[in-house]
Structures are given as structure tokens and as C-alpha cells.
Design a protein around this motif. Structure first.
Motif, PDB file in Angstrom:
ATOM      1  N   ARG A  37       0.854  -1.194   0.000  1.00 21.82           N
ATOM      2  CA  ARG A  37       0.000   0.000   0.000  1.00 21.82           C
ATOM      3  C   ARG A  37       0.893   1.249   0.000  1.00 21.82           C
ATOM      4  NH1 ARG A  37      -2.163  -0.441   5.121  1.00 21.82           N
ATOM      5  NH2 ARG A  37      -0.807   1.167   5.886  1.00 21.82           N
ATOM      6  N   HIS A  38       0.481   2.277  -0.720  1.00 19.56           N
ATOM      7  CA  HIS A  38       1.205   3.544  -0.710  1.00 19.56           C
ATOM      8  C   HIS A  38       1.243   4.071   0.721  1.00 19.56           C
ATOM      9  CE1 HIS A  38       2.123   7.780  -1.367  1.00 19.56           C
ATOM     10  NE2 HIS A  38       2.619   7.405  -2.541  1.00 19.56           N
ATOM     11  N   ASP A  40       1.015   6.883   2.018  1.00 18.74           N
ATOM     12  CA  ASP A  40       0.099   7.981   2.349  1.00 18.74           C
ATOM     13  C   ASP A  40      -1.363   7.529   2.378  1.00 18.74           C
ATOM     14  OD1 ASP A  40       2.247   9.705   2.528  1.00 18.74           O
ATOM     15  OD2 ASP A  40       2.004  10.475   0.486  1.00 18.74           O
ATOM     16  N   THR A  41      -1.604   6.228   2.229  1.00 16.12           N
ATOM     17  CA  THR A  41      -2.973   5.723   2.260  1.00 16.12           C
ATOM     18  C   THR A  41      -3.158   4.794   3.455  1.00 16.12           C
ATOM     19  OG1 THR A  41      -2.483   3.809   0.886  1.00 16.12           O
ATOM     20  CG2 THR A  41      -3.191   5.806  -0.251  1.00 16.12           C
ATOM     21  N   THR A  42      -4.411   4.564   3.773  1.00 14.95           N
ATOM     22  CA  THR A  42      -4.745   3.638   4.854  1.00 14.95           C
ATOM     23  C   THR A  42      -5.425   2.410   4.266  1.00 14.95           C
ATOM     24  OG1 THR A  42      -6.955   4.559   5.177  1.00 14.95           O
ATOM     25  CG2 THR A  42      -5.147   5.598   6.414  1.00 14.95           C
ATOM     26  N   ASP A  45      -8.691   3.464   2.992  1.00 10.27           N
ATOM     27  CA  ASP A  45      -8.646   4.069   1.651  1.00 10.27           C
ATOM     28  C   ASP A  45      -8.689   2.996   0.563  1.00 10.27           C
ATOM     29  OD1 ASP A  45      -8.340   6.692   2.687  1.00 10.27           O
ATOM     30  OD2 ASP A  45      -6.146   6.538   2.673  1.00 10.27           O
TER      31      ASP A  45
END
Length: 92
Positions: A37-38, A40-42, A45
């Protein structure tokens, strides 16, 4: 979206052939919600994006409603439940 549309297409072909079983339930887990996962994401998200994609696929395939499988999201800390609740989509 693509996975759901592929299941719809398969179900249409299975119905036409009469020799193949229909996919009644599409079980879906959280894909790329962890290590890949990036940053900056959860997980939420990712789950929300997945739900949006599945809803878009279902709307695209609405003319083939008889071939549309039920989507069952796997439990992953409740993120899919929250994502569906956040989407406002009615559930069965």
C-alpha cells in the motif's frame, strides 16, 4: 471492477452452455492493503476504492443482473464494513 465483470461474463457463458457452474458468490479480500500500500494511504482508503470499483462494475453490468454474483468481502479488521457504510450502498 474487472474481476466482477469477468465473473458476470463467465456466468453469462456458463448459463448459455449449461455445462458450467455459476459463480453465485465472489469472495474478495483486501488487495494491496498492507505491505504494498502507498504510505500515504490507509487500509480504509484501499477498501473504499475497492468498494467503489465493485459498485461501478455492478452498475456497468446492470443489464446482466441475472448473472451478477453476490460480493462478499473478507474480514480485515472491519475496513470493508466501514467502507461499505461510508459508500452509502444498500447491502443485502
Amino acid at each position: 471492477t474487472n474481476a466482477l465483470l469477468a465473473a458476470v461474463e463467465y456466468n453469462e457463458l456458463a448459463g448459455a452452455s449449461g455445462a458450467l457452474p455459476k459463480i453465485d458468490v465472489l469472495q474478495w479480500c483486501l488487495v494491496s492493503g498492507g505491505l504494498y500500500r502507498h504510505p500515504d494511504t490507509t487500509k480504509l482508503d484501499v477498501a473504499e476504492a475497492t468498494v467503489r470499483g465493485m459498485v461501478a462494475g455492478a452498475r456497468t453490468a446492470s443489464a446482466f443482473a441475472g448473472y451478477l454474483p453476490t460480493v462478499r468481502f473478507a474480514y480485515d479488521g472491519g475496513v470493508f464494513q466501514a467502507a461499505v457504510e461510508n459508500s452509502g450502498v444498500a447491502t443485502a
